[in-house]
Design an enzyme around this catalytic site. Structure first.
Site, PDB file in Angstrom:
ATOM      1  CG  HIS A  87     -54.536 -15.133 -68.538  1.00 34.26           C
ATOM      2  ND1 HIS A  87     -53.259 -15.623 -68.312  1.00 34.26           N
ATOM      3  CD2 HIS A  87     -55.274 -15.504 -67.456  1.00 34.26           C
ATOM      4  CE1 HIS A  87     -53.235 -16.251 -67.160  1.00 34.26           C
ATOM      5  NE2 HIS A  87     -54.444 -16.192 -66.618  1.00 34.26           N
ATOM      6  CB  CYS A 112     -52.846 -18.908 -64.805  1.00 30.09           C
ATOM      7  SG  CYS A 112     -54.360 -19.269 -65.703  1.00 30.09           S
TER       8      CYS A 112
END
Length: 416
Positions: free
Chosen positions: A342, A165
């Site tokens: 996300h 991420c």
């Protein structure tokens, strides 16, 4: 060594709350949730049955039919976002030296959808290997960078950082370094992800990382709320055009803002969990401030990683208080994943645009879906709950943290 200044001259985005950069920004300011039941596959037997999908996206509006077959969904998002940013910056001029224009485009996973399709098809067959000839080129995480460079003829640095991420913040950090060191004049930097698949959702479910609030998906991503129960997966991507200042001025480019600094660190702690005291997060923010030559009091806004997980949200706020001290109480802090979900490897680029536009417009997008205070979170911090807030934003810091302990941050400031 003299380091060249790096500015941002173009932006593009395709997100769960808007399919262009301007639509995305409008969605943020209006506190729009991108979460809804998953439409891309049957979720009946899944623990989580919702996500933040990109809406109203038809690849045939952007690509020839033959090209659609050659691009995984993550690469389609990359091409759309990068093309918008490139057009916005006006760097298609044939007079520009394309040997000095690069592409650094990240993805945490890459072509997960095509991988699943091909493996399932083989498993259901008679054992004869009948794989799509585009299987490998569609799957690999670097192909989006390559496709962008081929479409526009950009022959400078070209690759894909992969760090879960934190991936697209690393793309921005790398682009910033290459330009300020004189190794390129312009770089298309960003990231994209398309992991809302059976394997993506099922895999994260097995880790107990995602929210299971199936009865109210639009409120499931609730960073800092006492009742948060995990992140909501998103998809899409974003691109920013980073450009050496004098190069931008010479061609009369519009300038959104300036990249001031970047930083990278590792937790070296746990496979998936953050350090409970935010040790790695604190160091990456300290490195980024030092790189920018700024003090904590020079920052007005922090766009947090803020995924809506019980451990991660707390650890990041602990780190912010360590780094900023009393200035932490003068900051606006917000988690825009409360709206977009996300985007994994695409998160950093999307949130860099949110930070950039906050700096440009002097308004901080909110953290939506706050209902109940968490007694473990300092109530004196301004977490910009539920509504955007107007204030002067001289500089913004944007954090991203990934599985494996990868941490990356960038600072964007007003161009003066």
């Amino acid at each position: 060594m003299h380091l060249r200044r790096v500015v941002i001259t173009g932006i593009g985005a395709i997100t769960p709350i808007g399919n262009t950069a301007s639509e995305f920004w409008s969605g943020l300011l209006n506190g729009k949730s991108g979460a809804a039941p998953i439409t891309r596959f049957d979720t009946t037997k899944f623990k989580t049955r919702f996500a933040c999908e990109v809406k109203n996206f038809d690849p045939l509006n952007f690509f020839e039919k033959k090209d659609v077959k050659r691009f995984d969904r993550y690469a389609q998002f990359a091409m759309v976002a990068a093309s918008e940013a490139i057009a916005d910056a006006g760097i298609t001029d044939e007079k520009l030296n394309k040997d000095r224009i690069g592409v650094i485009w990240a993805s945490g996973i890459g072509g997960l959808e095509i991988f699943e399709e091909e493996v399932v098809q083989f498993a259901l067959g008679d054992g004869t290997p009948r794989f799509n000839p585009f299987f490998i080129p569609k799957m690999i995480a670097d192909i989006a960078a390559g496709q962008i460079s081929m479409k526009f003829g950009f022959k400078g640095p070209n690759y894909a950082p992969v760090a879960a991420c934190a991936s697209s913040n690393i793309a921005l950090a790398n682009a910033f370094d290459l330009i300020r060191l004189g190794k390129a004049d312009v770089i298309v930097a960003g990231g994209s992800e398309a992991a809302i698949t059976r394997g993506g959702v099922g895999g994260f479910n097995s880790m107990k990382a995602m929210s299971e609030r199936n009865d109210a998906p639009e409120t499931a991503s609730r960073p800092y709320d006492k009742d948060r129960d995990g992140f909501v997966m998103g998809e899409g991507g974003a691109g920013l055009i980073l450009e050496e200042l004098e190069h931008a001025l010479a061609r009369g480019a519009k300038i959104y803002g300036e990249i001031a600094g970047s930083g990278l660190s590792a937790d070296a702690y746990h496979l998936t969990a953050p350090h409970p005291e935010g040790e790695g997060a604190a160091r990456v923010m300290q490195y980024t401030l030092a790189d920018a030559g700024l003090k904590p009091e020079d920052i007005d806004y922090v766009n947090t990683h803020g995924t809506s997980t019980p451990l991660g949200d707390n650890a990041e706020l602990i780190a912010i208080k360590k780094v900023f001290g009393e200035q932490a109480y003068n900051l606006n802090i917000s988690a825009t994943k409360s709206m977009t979900g996300h985007l994994l490897g695409g998160a950093g680029a999307v949130e860099a645009i949110a930070s950039l536009l906050a700096v440009q417009n002097d308004i901080v997008p909110p953290t939506i879906n706050h209902f109940t205070d968490d007694p473990e979170i300092d109530s004196k911090l301004n977490l910009t709950f539920n509504q955007a807030q107007k204030r002067t934003v001289r500089a913004a810091l944007s954090n991203t943290f990934g599985f494996g302990g990868h941490n990356a941050a960038v600072i964007i400031k007003k161009y003066v």
